[in-house]
Scaffold this motif. Structure first.
Motif, PDB file in Angstrom:
ATOM      1  N   VAL A   1     -65.777  14.438   9.640  1.00 50.78           N
ATOM      2  CA  VAL A   1     -65.263  14.163  11.162  1.00 50.78           C
ATOM      3  C   VAL A   1     -64.315  13.234  10.818  1.00 50.78           C
ATOM      4  CG1 VAL A   1     -66.108  12.826  13.339  1.00 50.78           C
ATOM      5  CG2 VAL A   1     -67.486  14.371  12.294  1.00 50.78           C
ATOM      6  N   ASP A   2     -63.072  13.611  11.034  1.00 54.25           N
ATOM      7  CA  ASP A   2     -61.838  12.710  10.863  1.00 54.25           C
ATOM      8  C   ASP A   2     -61.968  12.556   9.471  1.00 54.25           C
ATOM      9  OD1 ASP A   2     -59.410  11.704  11.464  1.00 54.25           O
ATOM     10  OD2 ASP A   2     -60.507   9.889  12.020  1.00 54.25           O
ATOM     11  N   GLY A   3     -62.099  13.365   8.370  1.00 57.27           N
ATOM     12  CA  GLY A   3     -61.885  13.095   7.314  1.00 57.27           C
ATOM     13  C   GLY A   3     -63.155  12.486   6.277  1.00 57.27           C
ATOM     14  N   VAL A   4     -64.239  12.182   7.212  1.00 56.05           N
ATOM     15  CA  VAL A   4     -65.328  11.362   6.794  1.00 56.05           C
ATOM     16  C   VAL A   4     -66.643  12.364   6.657  1.00 56.05           C
ATOM     17  CG1 VAL A   4     -66.777   9.515   7.075  1.00 56.05           C
ATOM     18  CG2 VAL A   4     -64.409   9.247   7.453  1.00 56.05           C
ATOM     19  N   LYS A   5     -67.373  12.481   5.751  1.00 57.68           N
ATOM     20  CA  LYS A   5     -68.453  13.170   5.395  1.00 57.68           C
ATOM     21  C   LYS A   5     -69.600  12.528   6.396  1.00 57.68           C
ATOM     22  CE  LYS A   5     -67.714  14.952   1.105  1.00 57.68           C
ATOM     23  NZ  LYS A   5     -68.159  15.349  -0.623  1.00 57.68           N
ATOM     24  N   THR A   6     -70.269  13.277   6.865  1.00 59.79           N
ATOM     25  CA  THR A   6     -71.397  12.663   7.990  1.00 59.79           C
ATOM     26  C   THR A   6     -72.605  13.702   8.006  1.00 59.79           C
ATOM     27  OG1 THR A   6     -70.640  14.058  10.149  1.00 59.79           O
ATOM     28  CG2 THR A   6     -69.538  11.670   9.702  1.00 59.79           C
ATOM     29  N   THR A   7     -73.566  13.111   8.246  1.00 54.82           N
ATOM     30  CA  THR A   7     -74.702  13.872   8.825  1.00 54.82           C
ATOM     31  C   THR A   7     -74.978  14.061  10.246  1.00 54.82           C
ATOM     32  OG1 THR A   7     -75.671  13.056   6.622  1.00 54.82           O
ATOM     33  CG2 THR A   7     -77.196  13.950   8.426  1.00 54.82           C
ATOM     34  N   ARG A   8     -75.402  15.228  10.704  1.00 57.52           N
ATOM     35  CA  ARG A   8     -75.558  15.488  12.275  1.00 57.52           C
ATOM     36  C   ARG A   8     -76.830  15.375  12.413  1.00 57.52           C
ATOM     37  NH1 ARG A   8     -72.921  20.543  15.460  1.00 57.52           N
ATOM     38  NH2 ARG A   8     -73.781  20.262  17.569  1.00 57.52           N
ATOM     39  N   TYR A   9     -77.530  14.842  13.308  1.00 60.41           N
ATOM     40  CA  TYR A   9     -78.615  14.752  14.019  1.00 60.41           C
ATOM     41  C   TYR A   9     -78.674  15.392  15.544  1.00 60.41           C
ATOM     42  CZ  TYR A   9     -80.106  12.043   9.788  1.00 60.41           C
ATOM     43  OH  TYR A   9     -80.057  11.465   8.959  1.00 60.41           O
ATOM     44  N   ARG A  10     -79.598  15.967  15.845  1.00 63.47           N
ATOM     45  CA  ARG A  10     -79.992  16.142  17.142  1.00 63.47           C
ATOM     46  C   ARG A  10     -81.193  15.800  17.706  1.00 63.47           C
ATOM     47  NH1 ARG A  10     -78.882  22.418  17.701  1.00 63.47           N
ATOM     48  NH2 ARG A  10     -76.368  21.433  17.714  1.00 63.47           N
ATOM     49  N   VAL A  11     -81.106  15.230  18.781  1.00 64.00           N
ATOM     50  CA  VAL A  11     -82.192  14.601  19.482  1.00 64.00           C
ATOM     51  C   VAL A  11     -82.476  15.055  20.694  1.00 64.00           C
ATOM     52  CG1 VAL A  11     -82.045  12.435  17.925  1.00 64.00           C
ATOM     53  CG2 VAL A  11     -80.882  12.537  20.394  1.00 64.00           C
ATOM     54  N   THR A  12     -83.681  14.937  21.274  1.00 68.90           N
ATOM     55  CA  THR A  12     -83.945  15.060  22.634  1.00 68.90           C
ATOM     56  C   THR A  12     -84.370  13.698  23.304  1.00 68.90           C
ATOM     57  OG1 THR A  12     -84.520  17.195  22.091  1.00 68.90           O
ATOM     58  CG2 THR A  12     -85.342  16.487  24.336  1.00 68.90           C
ATOM     59  N   VAL A  13     -83.695  13.253  24.217  1.00 75.03           N
ATOM     60  CA  VAL A  13     -84.181  12.135  25.063  1.00 75.03           C
ATOM     61  C   VAL A  13     -85.143  12.208  26.027  1.00 75.03           C
ATOM     62  CG1 VAL A  13     -83.033   9.972  25.944  1.00 75.03           C
ATOM     63  CG2 VAL A  13     -81.607  11.358  24.392  1.00 75.03           C
ATOM     64  N   ASP A  14     -86.026  11.604  25.968  1.00 72.37           N
ATOM     65  CA  ASP A  14     -87.301  11.529  26.972  1.00 72.37           C
ATOM     66  C   ASP A  14     -86.819  10.466  27.852  1.00 72.37           C
ATOM     67  OD1 ASP A  14     -89.643  11.541  28.484  1.00 72.37           O
ATOM     68  OD2 ASP A  14     -90.883  11.518  26.455  1.00 72.37           O
ATOM     69  N   MET A  15     -86.904  11.182  28.943  1.00 77.26           N
ATOM     70  CA  MET A  15     -86.378  10.147  30.240  1.00 77.26           C
ATOM     71  C   MET A  15     -87.457   9.328  30.948  1.00 77.26           C
ATOM     72  SD  MET A  15     -83.420  10.732  31.109  1.00 77.26           S
ATOM     73  CE  MET A  15     -82.929  11.052  29.323  1.00 77.26           C
ATOM     74  N   ASP A  16     -88.626   9.609  30.538  1.00 75.39           N
ATOM     75  CA  ASP A  16     -89.960   8.939  30.764  1.00 75.39           C
ATOM     76  C   ASP A  16     -89.981   7.529  29.967  1.00 75.39           C
ATOM     77  OD1 ASP A  16     -91.346  10.208  32.752  1.00 75.39           O
ATOM     78  OD2 ASP A  16     -92.083  11.785  31.384  1.00 75.39           O
ATOM     79  N   LYS A  17     -89.269   7.428  28.864  1.00 79.04           N
ATOM     80  CA  LYS A  17     -89.090   6.306  28.063  1.00 79.04           C
ATOM     81  C   LYS A  17     -88.161   5.254  28.513  1.00 79.04           C
ATOM     82  CE  LYS A  17     -91.411   8.498  24.179  1.00 79.04           C
ATOM     83  NZ  LYS A  17     -92.519   7.740  24.226  1.00 79.04           N
ATOM     84  N   LEU A  18     -87.328   5.725  29.373  1.00 74.98           N
ATOM     85  CA  LEU A  18     -86.256   4.753  29.961  1.00 74.98           C
ATOM     86  C   LEU A  18     -86.422   4.164  31.210  1.00 74.98           C
ATOM     87  CD1 LEU A  18     -83.070   7.200  29.202  1.00 74.98           C
ATOM     88  CD2 LEU A  18     -84.360   5.847  27.709  1.00 74.98           C
ATOM     89  N   SER A  19     -85.822   2.725  31.441  1.00 79.63           N
ATOM     90  CA  SER A  19     -85.995   2.224  32.799  1.00 79.63           C
ATOM     91  C   SER A  19     -85.311   3.088  33.807  1.00 79.63           C
ATOM     92  CB  SER A  19     -85.433   0.878  32.664  1.00 79.63           C
ATOM     93  OG  SER A  19     -83.830   1.005  32.446  1.00 79.63           O
ATOM     94  N   GLY A  20     -85.949   3.139  34.915  1.00 74.44           N
ATOM     95  CA  GLY A  20     -85.732   3.903  35.995  1.00 74.44           C
ATOM     96  C   GLY A  20     -85.949   5.446  35.802  1.00 74.44           C
ATOM     97  N   ALA A  21     -87.067   5.538  35.122  1.00 71.93           N
ATOM     98  CA  ALA A  21     -87.386   7.135  34.684  1.00 71.93           C
ATOM     99  C   ALA A  21     -87.572   8.051  35.818  1.00 71.93           C
ATOM    100  CB  ALA A  21     -88.465   7.085  33.921  1.00 71.93           C
ATOM    101  N   ALA A  22     -87.997   7.624  36.963  1.00 69.38           N
ATOM    102  CA  ALA A  22     -88.243   8.511  37.969  1.00 69.38           C
ATOM    103  C   ALA A  22     -86.802   8.996  38.731  1.00 69.38           C
ATOM    104  CB  ALA A  22     -88.788   7.735  39.176  1.00 69.38           C
ATOM    105  N   ALA A  23     -86.063   8.071  38.804  1.00 65.81           N
ATOM    106  CA  ALA A  23     -84.653   8.453  39.319  1.00 65.81           C
ATOM    107  C   ALA A  23     -83.876   9.427  38.371  1.00 65.81           C
ATOM    108  CB  ALA A  23     -83.901   7.150  39.584  1.00 65.81           C
ATOM    109  N   LEU A  24     -83.847   8.847  37.081  1.00 63.84           N
ATOM    110  CA  LEU A  24     -83.171   9.468  36.169  1.00 63.84           C
ATOM    111  C   LEU A  24     -83.611  11.157  36.071  1.00 63.84           C
ATOM    112  CD1 LEU A  24     -83.297   7.157  32.969  1.00 63.84           C
ATOM    113  CD2 LEU A  24     -81.149   8.062  34.382  1.00 63.84           C
ATOM    114  N   LYS A  25     -85.011  11.225  36.161  1.00 64.41           N
ATOM    115  CA  LYS A  25     -85.598  12.618  35.961  1.00 64.41           C
ATOM    116  C   LYS A  25     -85.204  13.538  37.195  1.00 64.41           C
ATOM    117  CE  LYS A  25     -90.009  13.018  34.785  1.00 64.41           C
ATOM    118  NZ  LYS A  25     -91.204  12.898  34.771  1.00 64.41           N
ATOM    119  N   ARG A  26     -85.051  12.790  38.394  1.00 67.46           N
ATOM    120  CA  ARG A  26     -84.528  13.591  39.534  1.00 67.46           C
ATOM    121  C   ARG A  26     -83.163  13.932  39.427  1.00 67.46           C
ATOM    122  NH1 ARG A  26     -87.266   9.400  42.770  1.00 67.46           N
ATOM    123  NH2 ARG A  26     -85.403   8.352  42.678  1.00 67.46           N
TER     124      ARG A  26
END
Length: 285
Positions: free
Chosen positions: A181-206
């Motif tokens: 990335v822009d000349g820098v070697k990187t490691t790429r990670y893919r994640v799945t963010v669980d809305m239930d673990k965040l504040s305001g989960a109900a509205a986020l999930k809607r």
């Protein structure tokens, strides 16, 4: 993580909230949703080590204090898409930044000072703003309060995705591979963010569903060099019976480089600004 989330949100909100939201009147389509350069070699691993790396990356990046930043936001709805691109420098802790943003063939100069966004609009857009002044401003704290300081602002601004790190768990973190990335070697990670673990989960999930996909590219010091998040946003106002699109997809790609660069934006003179806090949404409706 809190500091970086605030900084990323403030630094990028102009492109996300003011330019890309014009998708309903956007002309044409741009199908390029990838990042700048960089080939990725495939790998598949993750688990606890990957989760820890991603979670600590926000702290390690914020510890650098400042960086150059590029931003690309693509918003799609009803068969149309709009792309906003920006580049500049950002204070990773408090969000002060300077940026040049391009969207729809027009360019906007943006500054963020003390959580207030200032944008110098093109002449064509300036005529539509009360007072016909060269700069508009949006107070982010007031805007958040008007939106109940809650989850809808978090979703409408994908750059706030630094706070999504709290929703990452071992079972949904995967090492995708490596990339330059822009000349820098990187490691790429893919994640799945669980809305239930965040504040305001109900509205986020809607609005976005139970999970949101996010990719991060970390350098050998564990700092974020690139982050991409894609969200399908559903409206929550069922009282609106207009023919406006009922769902939009927003993909935001952010890249950091040149850590330690100088960032000293200044607010424009008060006499040259028009306060548009809380007014943009009404003008778009």
């Amino acid at each position: 993580m809190t500091h970086l989330a605030s900084g990323m949100r403030a630094g990028a909100i102009g492109a996300v909230g003011l330019l890309a939201c014009g998708v309903l009147t956007a002309c044409g389509s741009d199908g390029d949703s990838g990042g700048k350069g960089g080939k990725t070699s495939s790998a598949a691993s993750g688990g606890e080590g990957g989760t820890a790396a991603v979670r600590t990356a926000y702290r390690k990046t914020a510890e650098e204090e400042t960086a150059r930043m590029t931003l690309r936001t693509e918003t799609s709805a009803a068969g149309k898409s709009a792309v906003a691109q920006g580049e500049g420098a950002i204070d990773l802790e408090d969000g002060d930044s300077t940026m040049s943003i391009s969207a729809g063939g027009q360019k906007v100069e943006q500054r963020v000072v003390d959580q207030v966004v200032y944008q110098k609009l093109p002449a064509k857009q300036r005529a539509q703003v009360p007072g016909d002044k060269p700069w508009i401003k949006i107070d982010l704290e007031k805007a958040a309060a008007e939106q109940n300081s809650g989850s809808s602002n978090q979703i409408n601004d994908p750059a706030q995705s630094a706070s999504f790190g709290k929703g990452i768990t071992d079972r949904n973190t995967k090492k995708v591979g490596t990339a330059t990335v822009d000349g820098v070697k990187t490691t790429r990670y893919r994640v799945t963010v669980d809305m239930d673990k965040l504040s305001g989960a109900a509205a986020l999930k809607r609005q976005v569903g139970p999970t949101v996909p996010m990719d991060v590219w970390l350098d050998d010091q564990g700092r974020i060099r690139r982050q991409q998040i894609t969200m399908g946003i559903k409206p929550t106002d069922r009282s609106d019976t207009s023919a406006a699109p009922r769902k939009m997809t927003v993909r935001t790609l952010i890249e950091f480089s040149d850590f330690g660069t100088e960032v000293e934006p200044e607010a424009p003179p008060a006499g040259q600004t028009t306060d548009m806090t809380g007014k943009l949404g009404k003008r778009q409706s």
